[in-house]
Design an enzyme around this catalytic site. Structure first.
Site, short mmCIF file in Angstrom:
data_model
loop_
_atom_site.label_atom_id
_atom_site.label_comp_id
_atom_site.label_asym_id
_atom_site.label_seq_id
_atom_site.Cartn_x
_atom_site.Cartn_y
_atom_site.Cartn_z
N ARG A 5 3.85 -0.47 -7.85
CA ARG A 5 3.50 -0.86 -6.79
C ARG A 5 4.40 0.72 -6.22
O ARG A 5 3.87 1.59 -4.33
CB ARG A 5 4.50 -1.81 -6.35
CG ARG A 5 4.63 -1.89 -4.35
CD ARG A 5 5.72 -3.47 -4.07
NE ARG A 5 5.08 -3.55 -2.60
CZ ARG A 5 6.54 -3.58 -2.35
NH1 ARG A 5 7.59 -3.59 -2.22
NH2 ARG A 5 6.33 -4.10 -0.51
N ILE B 177 3.73 -1.35 3.75
CA ILE B 177 3.57 -2.38 2.54
C ILE B 177 3.94 -3.55 2.58
O ILE B 177 5.34 -4.09 3.51
CB ILE B 177 3.46 -1.38 1.36
CG1 ILE B 177 3.04 -2.48 0.04
CG2 ILE B 177 5.09 -1.55 1.18
CD1 ILE B 177 3.20 -1.09 -0.98
N SER B 178 3.29 -4.47 2.86
CA SER B 178 4.37 -6.23 2.55
C SER B 178 5.04 -6.54 1.06
O SER B 178 4.85 -5.53 0.52
CB SER B 178 2.96 -7.48 2.54
OG SER B 178 1.51 -7.26 3.14
N GLN B 179 6.01 -6.95 1.66
CA GLN B 179 6.98 -7.97 0.64
C GLN B 179 5.82 -8.19 -0.59
O GLN B 179 5.04 -9.11 -0.37
CB GLN B 179 8.09 -9.03 1.58
CG GLN B 179 9.12 -9.29 0.53
CD GLN B 179 9.95 -10.03 1.33
OE1 GLN B 179 8.51 -11.73 1.98
NE2 GLN B 179 10.65 -11.32 0.91
N PRO B 180 6.40 -8.16 -1.79
CA PRO B 180 5.87 -8.50 -3.33
C PRO B 180 5.91 -9.79 -2.95
O PRO B 180 5.13 -10.48 -3.70
CB PRO B 180 7.21 -7.74 -4.13
CG PRO B 180 7.93 -7.04 -3.56
CD PRO B 180 7.32 -6.74 -2.01
#
Ligand code: SAM
Length: 218
Positions: free
Chosen positions: A34, A60-63
Site C-alpha cells: 500500500r 486512498i480508501s481505508q484498508p
C-alpha cells in the site's frame, strides 16, 4: 520500517479483527504494498487504519473498507469487474489479484496516470484504466460480474444496474456528501434486484451525470 510486518498487523488488527474472513481477500491485502500508492512522505502512515490524501482533494480508501468491499463482491477468480474511482490504484491492485480482469474509470487524469504507473511497476497487467465519467459505467465492456464504486453516490445510477450480469453484485456507498450507507445490490435471475445495507461509511463524492453534479456543495 518493515512494511511486510506492518501489512500483517494491518490485516490482523484492522481487517480480520472486524470480521473479514475471505482468505483470498486477506492474502491480497497481505501482498499489495500500500505504501507505493501514497507519497513517500506518507509511507510511514501507509498501513494505518485510515484513508490518506493522494492529491486533487481525493483519498486512498481505508484498508478495512477496501477489504470489506472486495469481500462483499464474493469473488471466485473468473470475474470481470468494473471499478469506479481508480484514485491511487490500490483497490484496483487488490481486485487484480482476485479476478480475471478489472476495468477501472477515474475522472481525474493525473490520478489515473499515476495509478497506471504503480500498477505497471507491480506488473499487474489485468487492469484497464480509462479517464472519464464513471457514473455512466463502461458500456463497451458490459455486462460485468461485479461493480465496485469507491465514491459516494446520491442514488444508485441506473446504468450500473443495467451493466450488471445476472447473479452479479454492485457494491456502492449511497447517501449525502458527508456520510453514506454501503449497499450491495445483486441482480437476480427473475429480473429483480436484491438490496442489502452493509455498513455506514464516508467516501468522497461520486461526481458526474448520474452522481453529484459538482465537486462542492450545490
Ligand atoms: N479506491 C481508491 C484507492 O484505493 O485509491 C480510492 C478512490 S477515492 C476514495 C474516489 C475516487 O473516485 C477519486 O479519485 C475521484 O476522483 C473518483 N471519482 C469521483 N467521481 C467519479 C466519476 N464519476 N468517475 C470516475 N471517478 C470518479
Amino acid at each position: 520500517m518493515d512494511f511486510a510486518i506492518a501489512r500483517r498487523r494491518m490485516v490482523e488488527q484492522q481487517i480480520m479483527a472486524r470480521g473479514v474472513t475471505d482468505q483470498r481477500v486477506l492474502d491480497a491485502m497481505l501482498q499489495v504494498p500500500r505504501h507505493l500508492f501514497v507519497e513517500p512522505g506518507l509511507h510511514s502512515h501507509a498501513y494505518s487504519d485510515a484513508s490518506l490524501p493522494i492529491g486533487e482533494k481525493q483519498t486512498i480508501s481505508q484498508p478495512y473498507m477496501v477489504a470489506s468491499m472486495s469481500a462483499a463482491l464474493e469473488l471466485e477468480g473468473h470475474e470481470r469487474i468494473l471499478e469506479i474511482g481508480t484514485g491511487s490504484g490500490y483497490q484496483s491492485a487488490i481486485l487484480s489479484l482476485l479476478v480475471k480482469r478489472v476495468y477501472s474509470i477515474e475522472r481525474i487524469s493525473s490520478l489515473a496516470g499515476r495509478a497506471r504507473k504503480v500498477l505497471d511497476q507491480l506488473c499487474l497487467s489485468n487492469v484497464n484504466i480509462k479517464v472519464g465519467d464513471g457514473t455512466i459505467g463502461w458500456k463497451d465492456q458490459a455486462p460485468f460480474d461485479g461493480i465496485l464504486v469507491a465514491a459516494g453516490a446520491p442514488d444508485i445510477p441506473t446504468e450500473y444496474l443495467q451493466q450488471l450480469e445476472i447473479g452479479g453484485k454492485l457494491v456502492l456507498p449511497v447517501g449525502d456528501r458527508s456520510q453514506q450507507i454501503l449497499m450491495r445490490i445483486t441482480r437476480l435471475e427473475n429480473g429483480n434486484y436484491k438490496r442489502e445495507q452493509l455498513m455506514g461509511c464516508r467516501f468522497v463524492p461520486l461526481i458526474g451525470e448520474q452522481g453529484w453534479l459538482t465537486a462542492d456543495e450545490d
